[in-house]
Write an enzyme that holds these catalytic residues in place. Structure first.
Site, PDB file in Angstrom:
ATOM      1  N   CYS A  90       0.860  -1.184   0.000  1.00 21.82           N
ATOM      2  CA  CYS A  90       0.000   0.000   0.000  1.00 21.82           C
ATOM      3  C   CYS A  90       0.894   1.231   0.000  1.00 21.82           C
ATOM      4  O   CYS A  90       1.640   1.457   0.958  1.00 21.82           O
ATOM      5  CB  CYS A  90      -0.921  -0.008   1.224  1.00 21.82           C
ATOM      6  SG  CYS A  90      -2.063   1.394   1.278  1.00 21.82           S
ATOM      7  N   CYS A 253      -3.079   7.284  -4.908  1.00 16.34           N
ATOM      8  CA  CYS A 253      -2.853   5.838  -4.796  1.00 16.34           C
ATOM      9  C   CYS A 253      -1.438   5.466  -5.244  1.00 16.34           C
ATOM     10  O   CYS A 253      -1.091   5.611  -6.419  1.00 16.34           O
ATOM     11  CB  CYS A 253      -3.892   5.049  -5.577  1.00 16.34           C
ATOM     12  SG  CYS A 253      -3.818   3.274  -5.267  1.00 16.34           S
TER      13      CYS A 253
END
Length: 333
Positions: A90, A253
């Protein structure tokens, strides 16, 4: 019986939440973070659900645990938790975790301004800049990224056909560029993205095989990345990333930016050394760069980097008590 109390540092990375859990770490079996991730999912996933889902979290909630390193050359390891599961990697979570850990003194790098971290997807490197007590920015040198499927045709019930790419940047992404049945990110509402993304992901999952060549536990399409026009000065491209059951990433992201860089590289639109400023649905920016070319199994791949910032805004203690009928969280989908 009280299951546990978890102390946390709350932050956001370019608008998307990161909850660094600083106590209550379960002991995880395994030699690598990939193996430890599997143990967490099998035996401790109630912690993720309790801390990420309502009423203690929300649909966009994302978090992490810091662990001792698995490798001799690493400073620490990260386990990622969020509403969509326990991710291999992530990017926004790493930026927020490192910012919170450095600013609160939880992590002391061997070399100031640099870190090596073990994550379930492999090993990553970090550069960061600190001014006084504050971390200004974090740059991640991510795991290799590659284009897994090019120009795949998906038949989406109620929408029509979509031509998509599937790219890996730490997680697998369906990437949807503007076309006949998708006019572009800025021409769709958030409600449109939330409506169609689960269907696109499901059809892609049923149609396209995605298994990482080097780790078979990293498999399946978890995210949908919609592209379109930019709204912030200096942006090269914009995206909205769907994850979980009804979440849109407020940050650009990190693994999604890595996947986008790999897609554009494979299509000849970017080359090694090129930078690409990627913008989120709210206009916040990450600076991506293609650092080098490499291979993932038989696939041509890149080593991407992503730079962004995070801000710490709170600390809390969360008690999970199984006298509470919602101790392990819930969703309203």
């Amino acid at each position: 019986m009280i299951k546990g109390t978890f102390f946390c540092v709350d932050a956001h990375t370019c608008g998307n939440p990161v909850r660094l859990v600083t106590s209550g770490h379960p002991h995880l079996a395994g030699r690598t973070m990939s193996e430890k991730r599997q143990d967490f999912l099998a035996n401790h996933d109630w912690i993720r659900k309790a801390l990420m889902f309502e009423p203690r979290g929300h649909d966009m909630m994302s978090g992490s645990f810091l662990y001792p390193p698995c490798s001799d050359n690493a400073d620490a390891a990260i386990l990622f938790i969020e509403t969509s599961g326990c991710l291999p990697m992530c990017g926004h979570g790493t930026i927020g975790t490192i910012t919170a850990a450095i600013e609160t003194g939880l992590l002391k790098p061997r070399t100031p301004g640099k870190l090596v971290l073990d994550v379930p997807a492999g090993q990553i490197e970090i550069d960061y800049q600190q001014t006084g007590a504050k971390v200004d920015w974090v740059r991640i040198y991510n795991v290799p990224a590659y284009l897994a499927h090019k120009d795949a045709i998906l038949d989406i019930p109620g929408l029509g056909t979509l031509k998509v790419d599937v790219s890996y940047g730490g997680n697998y992404y369906v990437i949807v560029d503007p076309q006949e049945n998708f006019p572009g990110l800025r021409h769709w509402s958030a409600a449109d993205i939330l409506r169609w993304s689960p269907i696109v992901r499901q059809v892609a999952h049923e149609t396209l095989n995605c298994v990482h060549p080097n780790d078979s536990t990293v498999r399946g399409i978890s995210h949908v990345l919609w592209t379109g026009d930019t709204i912030s000065e200096g942006s090269d491209g914009a995206n909205a990333v769907f994850y979980g059951d009804k979440a849109i990433d407020r940050s650009p992201c990190g693994t999604g930016t890595s996947a986008r860089l790999a897609q554009l590289y494979a299509r000849g639109k970017l080359k090694v050394g090129d930078s690409y400023t990627h913008e989120s649905i709210i206009g916040s920016q990450f600076i991506g760069r293609i650092e080098s070319a490499t291979k993932v199994g038989d696939y041509d791949a890149i080593r991407p980097s992503i730079q962004g910032w995070a801000r710490v805004f709170g600390q809390n203690a969360i008690t999970v008590d199984d006298a509470d009928p919602y101790a392990y969280g819930f969703q309203v989908v």
